[in-house]
Design an enzyme around this catalytic site. Sequence first.
Site, PDB file in Angstrom:
ATOM      1  N   LEU A  46      -6.768   2.166   3.264  1.00  0.00           N
ATOM      2  CA  LEU A  46      -6.708   3.346   4.128  1.00  0.00           C
ATOM      3  C   LEU A  46      -5.333   3.534   4.750  1.00  0.00           C
ATOM      4  O   LEU A  46      -5.190   3.757   5.940  1.00  0.00           O
ATOM      5  CB  LEU A  46      -7.767   3.267   5.234  1.00  0.00           C
ATOM      6  CG  LEU A  46      -9.217   3.418   4.799  1.00  0.00           C
ATOM      7  CD1 LEU A  46     -10.138   3.332   6.006  1.00  0.00           C
ATOM      8  CD2 LEU A  46      -9.447   4.738   4.091  1.00  0.00           C
ATOM      9  N   CYS A  47      -4.317   3.361   3.932  1.00  0.00           N
ATOM     10  CA  CYS A  47      -2.974   3.589   4.467  1.00  0.00           C
ATOM     11  C   CYS A  47      -2.189   4.450   3.468  1.00  0.00           C
ATOM     12  O   CYS A  47      -1.046   4.195   3.166  1.00  0.00           O
ATOM     13  CB  CYS A  47      -2.254   2.293   4.780  1.00  0.00           C
ATOM     14  SG  CYS A  47      -2.287   1.100   3.462  1.00  0.00           S
TER      15      CYS A  47
END
Lengths: 284, 141
Positions: free
Chosen positions: A87-88
């Site tokens: 999630l980056c």
Amino acid sequence: MAGAKEIKTQIKSIKNTKKITKAMEMVAASKMRRAQERMIATRPYAEKMQQVISHIANGQLEYRHPFTQERDVKRVGYIIISTDRGLCGGLNVNLFKTALQSIIKWKEQNVEVDIAVFGSKGANTFRRYGIVAEKAHLGDAPQLADLVGTIKVMLDAYESGRIDRLYLVENEFINSMTQKPQVTQLIPLVAADDKDIKYHWDYLYEPDAKEVIDLVMQRYIESLVYQAVVENVASEMASRMVAMKSASDNAGNLIHELQLVYNKARQAAITQEISEIVAGAAAV
Amino acid sequence: MAMTIRLDVVSAEKKLFSGMVYEVSVPGVMGELGIYPRHAQLISPLRPGELRYKPENGDAASLFVSGGIVEVQPYVVTVLADTAIRADDLDEKAAIEAKKRAEDALAGKDPEDLNYETLQAELEAAKAQIEMLQRISKNRR
């Protein structure tokens, strides 16, 4: 009215998702600030180290450290710094692409590679390219002590002649919007320009030159890797912040659109009900 | 007015001290080193111990260093301090652990619980630090 109810549940679930992404965005923003401070704090050490090394490179003549000598390349080592969590955005993917390009270039010349990985994301990706050492779960405030083991594996490999070159792959933190994947050569040390130093003098080495220089070199490489790891944390947080911000924005748009659909469905249901009642009254 | 010498103490994680001092005393591997202004250029590894200095303004102070390198130039002293106690065998252990993790993952095994070893390493470091602190406080008395 059946349609309206389903839409309502959908809106609710998107609202919950938005709350989560919003929270993640804010957490990442505050963590990024701290990571940036940590990044700045590591600079004095590396700068001082660099000064000492350039003095030694100029003064010391009777002993040349293996890290300063070029060798024929038969096998190269990589230290790849990735994140532990996803999630980056495209942070890891971009980094891995850059690393793979470099690895494939060597493979085409029939040069084997050894890889050391920080972070669990990289470990999964590079498994089939030959990982020799890995370390994951460093947390948001990595400690140098957690890195030394993995670095030592690569330094030992260089000293024993297993690898002839060592690269570091990391994300450079340019600003909170931009992070750039980079491949830098760690060993042999790329000679810095030392034109500033005009006069020559040498240190008194205690207990002797070899021992001191070995230690300095080891610490220097470690500090470079540590710096890269800290920088990567800042990059991770910045990238996550941006990714979560756009996720929150998208969720907002989706909620808005669904709300319109819901209103229409609701109105249609009311109109239908009225016309049913009117028709019923007329029949009586 | 006595002469002063610039002292910078930095660790990989942060800057610990920076300022002008009258004298510095560092725990070199070959023994205690007292450094005054205009000392010859010298470079030496440090052993864990106490770093004492007398700042230009203020009382004598001390810092605990767990190793590192001291670099001396006539008017600048730089201490590149380690934050953790580094013993060769501990480094070795960490290296073996990193290798083992990769091998386990390669073999498809779950990484074995390595907590015991890490805890032991931490314990050893803590013990060394406690001993050092005790010695320092004894010397003070």
